[in-house]
Design a protein around this motif. Structure first.
Motif, PDB file in Angstrom:
ATOM      1  N   ILE A  14      60.261  49.835  22.560  1.00 39.71           N
ATOM      2  CA  ILE A  14      59.237  49.214  21.724  1.00 39.71           C
ATOM      3  C   ILE A  14      59.677  47.830  21.259  1.00 39.71           C
ATOM      4  N   LEU A  15      60.917  47.718  20.836  1.00 38.59           N
ATOM      5  CA  LEU A  15      61.430  46.417  20.392  1.00 38.59           C
ATOM      6  C   LEU A  15      61.425  45.404  21.531  1.00 38.59           C
ATOM      7  N   ILE A  16      61.767  45.852  22.737  1.00 36.78           N
ATOM      8  CA  ILE A  16      61.729  44.954  23.897  1.00 36.78           C
ATOM      9  C   ILE A  16      60.302  44.499  24.154  1.00 36.78           C
ATOM     10  N   ILE A  20      58.892  40.619  24.138  1.00 37.54           N
ATOM     11  CA  ILE A  20      58.207  40.072  25.316  1.00 37.54           C
ATOM     12  C   ILE A  20      56.798  39.617  24.962  1.00 37.54           C
ATOM     13  N   GLY A  21      56.067  40.419  24.169  1.00 40.47           N
ATOM     14  CA  GLY A  21      54.721  40.038  23.766  1.00 40.47           C
ATOM     15  C   GLY A  21      54.702  38.754  22.966  1.00 40.47           C
ATOM     16  N   ALA A  22      55.667  38.588  22.044  1.00 40.55           N
ATOM     17  CA  ALA A  22      55.743  37.366  21.229  1.00 40.55           C
ATOM     18  C   ALA A  22      56.060  36.156  22.091  1.00 40.55           C
ATOM     19  N   LEU A  23      56.993  36.309  23.026  1.00 42.58           N
ATOM     20  CA  LEU A  23      57.361  35.185  23.908  1.00 42.58           C
ATOM     21  C   LEU A  23      56.195  34.762  24.789  1.00 42.58           C
ATOM     22  N   LEU A  24      55.488  35.741  25.353  1.00 41.04           N
ATOM     23  CA  LEU A  24      54.355  35.412  26.211  1.00 41.04           C
ATOM     24  C   LEU A  24      53.239  34.740  25.428  1.00 41.04           C
ATOM     25  N   ALA A  25      53.052  35.134  24.159  1.00 45.87           N
ATOM     26  CA  ALA A  25      52.009  34.520  23.327  1.00 45.87           C
ATOM     27  C   ALA A  25      52.291  33.043  23.086  1.00 45.87           C
ATOM     28  N   VAL A  26      53.575  32.702  23.014  1.00 47.26           N
ATOM     29  CA  VAL A  26      53.964  31.307  22.792  1.00 47.26           C
ATOM     30  C   VAL A  26      53.903  30.516  24.093  1.00 47.26           C
ATOM     31  N   ILE A  27      54.342  31.147  25.190  1.00 48.01           N
ATOM     32  CA  ILE A  27      54.446  30.425  26.465  1.00 48.01           C
ATOM     33  C   ILE A  27      53.104  30.310  27.174  1.00 48.01           C
ATOM     34  N   PRO A  29      49.545  31.410  26.082  1.00 45.89           N
ATOM     35  CA  PRO A  29      48.612  32.023  25.116  1.00 45.89           C
ATOM     36  C   PRO A  29      47.222  32.319  25.670  1.00 45.89           C
ATOM     37  N   SER A  30      46.927  31.947  26.923  1.00 43.48           N
ATOM     38  CA  SER A  30      45.572  32.130  27.456  1.00 43.48           C
ATOM     39  C   SER A  30      45.477  33.244  28.496  1.00 43.48           C
ATOM     40  N   TRP A  31      46.515  34.027  28.664  1.00 44.11           N
ATOM     41  CA  TRP A  31      46.486  35.136  29.624  1.00 44.11           C
ATOM     42  C   TRP A  31      45.808  36.346  28.986  1.00 44.11           C
ATOM     43  N   SER A  32      44.525  36.460  29.188  1.00 43.55           N
ATOM     44  CA  SER A  32      43.788  37.557  28.566  1.00 43.55           C
ATOM     45  C   SER A  32      44.212  38.925  29.092  1.00 43.55           C
ATOM     46  N   GLY A  33      44.743  38.956  30.312  1.00 41.82           N
ATOM     47  CA  GLY A  33      45.162  40.224  30.898  1.00 41.82           C
ATOM     48  C   GLY A  33      46.257  40.913  30.118  1.00 41.82           C
ATOM     49  N   ILE A  34      47.120  40.138  29.452  1.00 40.74           N
ATOM     50  CA  ILE A  34      48.206  40.724  28.669  1.00 40.74           C
ATOM     51  C   ILE A  34      47.629  41.435  27.446  1.00 40.74           C
ATOM     52  N   GLY A  35      46.678  40.779  26.795  1.00 42.70           N
ATOM     53  CA  GLY A  35      46.041  41.403  25.641  1.00 42.70           C
ATOM     54  C   GLY A  35      45.290  42.675  26.005  1.00 42.70           C
ATOM     55  N   LEU A  36      44.826  42.755  27.260  1.00 39.56           N
ATOM     56  CA  LEU A  36      44.111  43.944  27.709  1.00 39.56           C
ATOM     57  C   LEU A  36      45.008  45.179  27.672  1.00 39.56           C
ATOM     58  N   LEU A  37      46.303  44.990  27.902  1.00 36.93           N
ATOM     59  CA  LEU A  37      47.233  46.115  27.829  1.00 36.93           C
ATOM     60  C   LEU A  37      47.196  46.758  26.441  1.00 36.93           C
ATOM     61  N   GLY A  38      47.138  45.921  25.397  1.00 41.76           N
ATOM     62  CA  GLY A  38      47.070  46.441  24.034  1.00 41.76           C
ATOM     63  C   GLY A  38      45.778  47.186  23.778  1.00 41.76           C
ATOM     64  N   GLU A  39      44.662  46.638  24.269  1.00 45.51           N
ATOM     65  CA  GLU A  39      43.371  47.291  24.067  1.00 45.51           C
ATOM     66  C   GLU A  39      43.326  48.645  24.772  1.00 45.51           C
ATOM     67  N   LEU A  40      43.874  48.707  25.978  1.00 39.64           N
ATOM     68  CA  LEU A  40      43.900  49.972  26.720  1.00 39.64           C
ATOM     69  C   LEU A  40      44.768  51.002  26.018  1.00 39.64           C
ATOM     70  N   PHE A  41      45.902  50.555  25.486  1.00 39.22           N
ATOM     71  CA  PHE A  41      46.822  51.459  24.804  1.00 39.22           C
ATOM     72  C   PHE A  41      46.181  52.049  23.553  1.00 39.22           C
ATOM     73  N   VAL A  42      45.630  51.183  22.707  1.00 38.67           N
ATOM     74  CA  VAL A  42      44.996  51.646  21.471  1.00 38.67           C
ATOM     75  C   VAL A  42      43.775  52.511  21.789  1.00 38.67           C
ATOM     76  N   GLY A  43      43.000  52.103  22.802  1.00 36.45           N
ATOM     77  CA  GLY A  43      41.829  52.885  23.186  1.00 36.45           C
ATOM     78  C   GLY A  43      42.201  54.284  23.649  1.00 36.45           C
ATOM     79  N   ALA A  44      43.284  54.383  24.432  1.00 36.51           N
ATOM     80  CA  ALA A  44      43.731  55.689  24.913  1.00 36.51           C
ATOM     81  C   ALA A  44      44.197  56.567  23.761  1.00 36.51           C
ATOM     82  N   ALA A 188      53.354  45.219  23.595  1.00 32.26           N
ATOM     83  CA  ALA A 188      53.486  43.847  24.068  1.00 32.26           C
ATOM     84  C   ALA A 188      52.120  43.165  24.073  1.00 32.26           C
ATOM     85  N   GLY A 189      51.078  43.914  24.511  1.00 35.76           N
ATOM     86  CA  GLY A 189      49.731  43.355  24.512  1.00 35.76           C
ATOM     87  C   GLY A 189      49.186  43.126  23.120  1.00 35.76           C
TER      88      GLY A 189
END
Length: 427
Positions: A14-16, A20-27, A29-44, A188-189
């Motif tokens: 989880i810490l990893i 990774i999620g914080a680094l990708l958000a900075v590097i 920030p427009s990759w919507s596919g990464i955020g989709l991972l979070g939506e799928l996780f919470v939805g499940a 991460a998402g």
């Protein structure tokens, strides 16, 4: 590969994922596919949680054995006492460190009850709602009521029928555990979405309120709850306190739902070697009955609104607020943000209009990234803490005290696949 993936502690994974999620958000920030991972996780998690809670409670009640050592009385007393003491701590912290809010001009959130009678009426009405609708809409009060009713009715059926229900419950729980194994990707998402949309300073203007809320919750979990544990077990409470925080609190911080954290708590209870007849009911029940974090949120936010409007709060009224919030918090939903809609009801004690109260709720949603995460961590980890405390306390009363530190060391070996694989056979 999956076995190798699981050989790493879930907390480490989880810490990893968080980093990774914080680094990708900075590097990027427009990759919507990464955020989709979070939506799928919470939805499940939200999808499986109501079904899981329904079958867990129904199965546990149907298999209940009269006269067994279930520790229910001690667990309920601990849950209710912790919620009430949390409300008192929140009021005390608000007196010592008053905070004023910067209220927005409008707050587009759902309507909420304003009076105690309305809250009680809604609780009773929701409890007897359609069970299928309750599962679809994650109405945990109704789920709890019907699971108990059907569970008691199933006790009149054959042993084979009850076994089928138990096996279905186990299968659903296994599905939930598989989803939780993928938590690092979902987290991460979630972190990516939060940072890319609000930035690291998105809630800076509400910093004092966040500090007061988090500080109060930290005090309650690291001071009040350990004192309660010591009073019942007469052993050093901090090994168990920190272990439950690590094992249950950290995952709950990211999922922001006590309900979806139930499989983690159930597995932790099993690793501790606790009585399954007890924890199979007390853990799901704690998602509603044990809501110290919610009581803190409601009390602090309500008194912050009073300070903002210049309303003087007398001690008798503050005491009523504690009792009221403790009562209402036990009916807070087990999903993210479930406690915020109790605020207008508490605010009505001080003559605060519903319009202003709903603006306070709006502030709550703004700071919810931190407030709701910490609140859920406190609620979920204390479910595990008090379930274990109740069993150890009852064992001590019967003259069979348990070495809590030794139990935690054994649980650590079971929780870490790498440790368990290398453990001597005698263990």
């Amino acid at each position: 590969m999956f076995a190798k993936y699981r050989s790493v502690s879930l907390i480490v994974r989880i810490l990893i994922g968080l980093v990774i999620g914080a680094l990708l958000a900075v590097i990027v920030p427009s990759w919507s596919g990464i955020g989709l991972l979070g939506e799928l996780f919470v939805g499940a998690l939200k999808g499986i949680a109501p079904v899981m809670v329904f079958f867990l409670i129904m199965s546990a009640v149907s298999g209940y054995k009269s006269g067994g050592e279930n520790h229910f009385g001690t667990v309920i007393v601990l849950y209710l006492s912790a919620t009430l003491l949390s409300a008192f701590a929140a009021v005390g912290a608000s007196y010592l460190f008053p905070v004023k809010l910067v209220l927005p001009k409008a707050a587009a959130v759902a309507a909420a009850p304003k009076s105690l009678s309305k809250v009680l009426s809604d609780l009773l009405t929701n409890a007897v709602g359609n069970p299928l609708s309750a599962i679809v809409n994650a109405n945990y009060l109704s789920i709890l009521f019907w699971a108990l009713m059907i569970g008691f009715a199933l006790r009149l059926t054959s042993k084979e029928t009850r076994k089928v229900i138990t096996e279905i419950s186990g299968a659903i729980t296994h599905v939930a555990q598989l989803v939780i194994e993928l938590a690092p990707f979902g987290i991460a998402g979630l972190v990516y979405t939060t940072i890319s949309e609000t930035g690291f300073g998105g809630i800076a203007q509400y910093g004092k309120l966040v500090v007061l809320l988090v500080g109060t919750m930290t005090f309650v979990y690291l001071v009040v709850y350990p004192l309660m544990t010591f009073a019942y077990t007469r052993q050093n409470p901090f090994p168990l306190t920190f272990w439950t925080l690590k094992r249950s609190g950290i995952p709950a911080f990211f999922t922001r739902s006590s309900a979806v954290n139930i499989p983690i708590n159930l597995q932790a209870c099993e690793d501790l070697g606790l009585n399954k007849e007890s924890y199979s009911v007390s853990i799901p029940l704690g998602g509603s009955a044990n809501s110290g974090g919610a009581a803190i949120t409601v009390s602090v936010m309500t008194l912050a609104a009073c300070a903002t409007l210049g309303i003087q709060v007398s001690f008798p009224l503050a005491f009523i607020l504690c009792v009221l919030t403790a009562l209402a918090a036990t009916g807070a939903s087990g999903i993210a943000g479930g406690s915020l809609l109790i605020i207008p009801m508490a605010a009505s004690l001080f003559g605060i209009s519903n319009d202003v109260a709903m603006q306070v709720v709006g502030v709550g949603f703004v700071i919810g990234v931190i407030q709701d995460s910490v609140e859920t961590a406190v609620n979920s980890a204390s479910d595990l803490l008090f379930t274990a405390t109740a069993e150890y306390a009852d064992a001590r009363k019967k003259g069979h005290p348990v070495d809590i530190s030794a139990a935690i060391r054994r649980a650590e070996g079971k929780a870490d696949p790498a440790v368990a694989a290398n453990a001597p056979a005698t263990k």
